[in-house]
Design a protein around this motif. Structure first.
Motif, PDB file in Angstrom:
ATOM      1  N   VAL A   5      41.307 -11.741 -32.697  1.00  0.00           N
ATOM      2  CA  VAL A   5      39.937 -11.445 -32.309  1.00  0.00           C
ATOM      3  C   VAL A   5      39.992 -10.226 -31.414  1.00  0.00           C
ATOM      4  O   VAL A   5      40.690 -10.212 -30.415  1.00  0.00           O
ATOM      5  N   LEU A   6      39.297  -9.207 -31.791  1.00  0.00           N
ATOM      6  CA  LEU A   6      39.424  -7.923 -31.109  1.00  0.00           C
ATOM      7  C   LEU A   6      38.283  -7.686 -30.140  1.00  0.00           C
ATOM      8  O   LEU A   6      37.155  -8.104 -30.363  1.00  0.00           O
ATOM      9  N   PHE A   7      38.605  -7.012 -29.058  1.00  0.00           N
ATOM     10  CA  PHE A   7      37.604  -6.568 -28.104  1.00  0.00           C
ATOM     11  C   PHE A   7      37.560  -5.057 -28.229  1.00  0.00           C
ATOM     12  O   PHE A   7      38.521  -4.371 -27.965  1.00  0.00           O
ATOM     13  N   HIS A 153      36.258 -11.939 -20.880  1.00  0.00           N
ATOM     14  CA  HIS A 153      35.933 -11.877 -22.306  1.00  0.00           C
ATOM     15  C   HIS A 153      37.059 -12.485 -23.153  1.00  0.00           C
ATOM     16  O   HIS A 153      36.815 -13.329 -24.025  1.00  0.00           O
ATOM     17  N   GLU A 154      38.287 -12.074 -22.868  1.00  0.00           N
ATOM     18  CA  GLU A 154      39.416 -12.572 -23.677  1.00  0.00           C
ATOM     19  C   GLU A 154      39.604 -14.078 -23.490  1.00  0.00           C
ATOM     20  O   GLU A 154      39.955 -14.785 -24.430  1.00  0.00           O
ATOM     21  N   HIS A 157      37.606 -15.908 -25.854  1.00  0.00           N
ATOM     22  CA  HIS A 157      38.279 -16.057 -27.154  1.00  0.00           C
ATOM     23  C   HIS A 157      39.323 -17.167 -27.101  1.00  0.00           C
ATOM     24  O   HIS A 157      39.483 -17.930 -28.050  1.00  0.00           O
ATOM     25  N   HIS A 163      32.512 -13.215 -31.069  1.00  0.00           N
ATOM     26  CA  HIS A 163      31.623 -12.199 -30.499  1.00  0.00           C
ATOM     27  C   HIS A 163      30.154 -12.551 -30.685  1.00  0.00           C
ATOM     28  O   HIS A 163      29.774 -13.183 -31.670  1.00  0.00           O
TER      29      HIS A 163
HETATM   30 ZN   LIG Z   1      36.484  -9.848 -28.170  1.00  0.00          ZN
END
Ligand SMILES: [Zn+2]
Length: 369
Positions: A5-7, A153-154, A157, A163
């Motif tokens: 899962v990318l930020f 934020h992380e 996840h 998101h």
């Molecule tokens: Zn993210």
């Protein structure tokens, strides 16, 4: 299954959008229980910032992160236990490219696609990191990324949030220059509550009661200057139910006061040292509460010079017509038994002693008014 899962970092303002009431997005995977430990040893100021980030979730949701001050590689393979949730700075995504605008990545490993077994966080060393709560990347922080809010934020996840871009959320896909969201927003919290339930689960407490009787309470100085102090300790084992309590002294007062009232919020507690320089008085005490609480007294005896001579915990006694207590007279130990008649009627009480073979060795009867 390995899920990334990318930020993503985007230096642009978000367009305004209509806001539905609840819009959080779940990845579909969650931890078997609402708690896990993060292994973090990045040095100052990152460790403290990470702890604060965990607390921003701990204080607003039932999920509880614990801090393990130990370095652990977030790229470690959970198929080779032990499994820990590592955190590190890195210039690659476990050997792969981070991509053009990725600040940080959370890798989540699941079992059967639905149960999270390990998560790891990598912060991209391509960016200049700092720790601040102000608008993102402006003024003195232009060009600097706030490690702490990215950690928040992380961690979202890590728990299983995906998101969310339709309402204000720490789980927004991108952080915009000037953004001031640094903590979980109502939608983020609703997402965690939907996954893990609202309200912190606490173990049941079979010894909690709404009514406690303490057969002995003493306060004040004896003729030789030695003195007793008694401390009331109460905790509310429920995280949600408040409890209103009245502590009542019988046969004595402390500085003229015989009644004390308290209100405990969920998980509330108090330690109330009751002491005075009055002439020694003793009696008994009761605690009546609107919801079950744990309660005990700490019974302390001091010499005239103020040295603590002895101390005992006095647990509340269950109201009962017959009680059995165990004694041990090795080394000349003696047992003191305090009995309180918590009724308005005079009642006779008999104490009978038996030896270890079950033979009666003594008996005494007293009537208490
Ligand atoms: Zn993210």
């Amino acid at each position: 299954m390995r899920k990334l899962v990318l930020f993503v970092l985007i230096l642009a303002s978000a367009a305004s959008v209509l806001q539905p009431a609840l819009a959080y997005v779940l990845t579909g995977a969650k931890w078997p229980s609402p708690a896990t430990s993060m292994y973090v040893s990045l040095g100052a100021p990152w460790d403290d910032a990470f702890i604060t980030a965990m607390n921003r979730w701990n204080q607003s949701t039932p999920f509880q992160f614990a801090f393990a001050p130990q370095s652990w590689d977030p790229c470690s393979n959970p198929n080779n236990p032990p499994r820990h949730n590592g955190v590190k700075f890195s210039d690659t995504l476990c050997g792969d490219s981070f991509g053009n605008s990725t600040l940080a990545v959370t890798e989540t490993w699941t079992m059967g696609g639905s149960t999270i077994v390990q998560a790891g966080i990598l912060f991209n060393t391509k960016y200049t990191w700092d720790v601040y709560d102000g608008p993102w990347g402006t003024g003195t922080y232009a060009g600097k990324s706030d490690f702490r809010r990215v950690a928040v934020h992380e961690l979202g996840h890590v728990m299983g949030l995906d998101h969310e871009d339709s309402v204000p959320a720490i789980m927004a896909t991108a952080v915009s220059t000037g953004s001031v969201i640094v903590a979980p927003q109502p939608d983020d919290i609703a997402g965690i509550n939907a996954m893990y339930g609202s309200g912190t689960p606490v173990p049941g407490s079979p010894t909690a009661n709404t009514y406690h009787v303490f057969p002995q309470f003493a306060d004040g100085r004896a003729g030789d200057g030695s003195y007793y102090r008694t401390t009331l300790m109460v905790s509310n084992p429920s995280s949600t139910a408040a409890s209103n309590c009245t502590f009542q002294l019988y046969g004595l007062t402390v500085n003229g006061q015989g009644t004390y009232t308290f209100t405990f919020a969920g998980s509330g507690w108090t330690i109330l040292p009751i002491n005075s320089d009055q002439t020694l008085q003793s009696g008994y005490a009761t605690l009546q509460c609107s919801a079950p609480v744990e309660a005990q007294l700490l019974y302390s005896f001091y010499s005239a010079a103020g040295t603590k001579v002895s101390e005992a915990t006095v647990f509340s006694s269950p109201p009962a017509g017959m009680l059995q207590v165990l004694g041990d007279n090795r080394g000349g130990s003696q047992i003191a038994i305090a009995i309180a008649n918590d009724s308005n009627a005079a009642t006779p009480y008999t104490i009978t002693a038996f030896d270890n073979a079950g033979n009666q060795v003594g008996s005494v009867t007293r009537t208490l008014s």
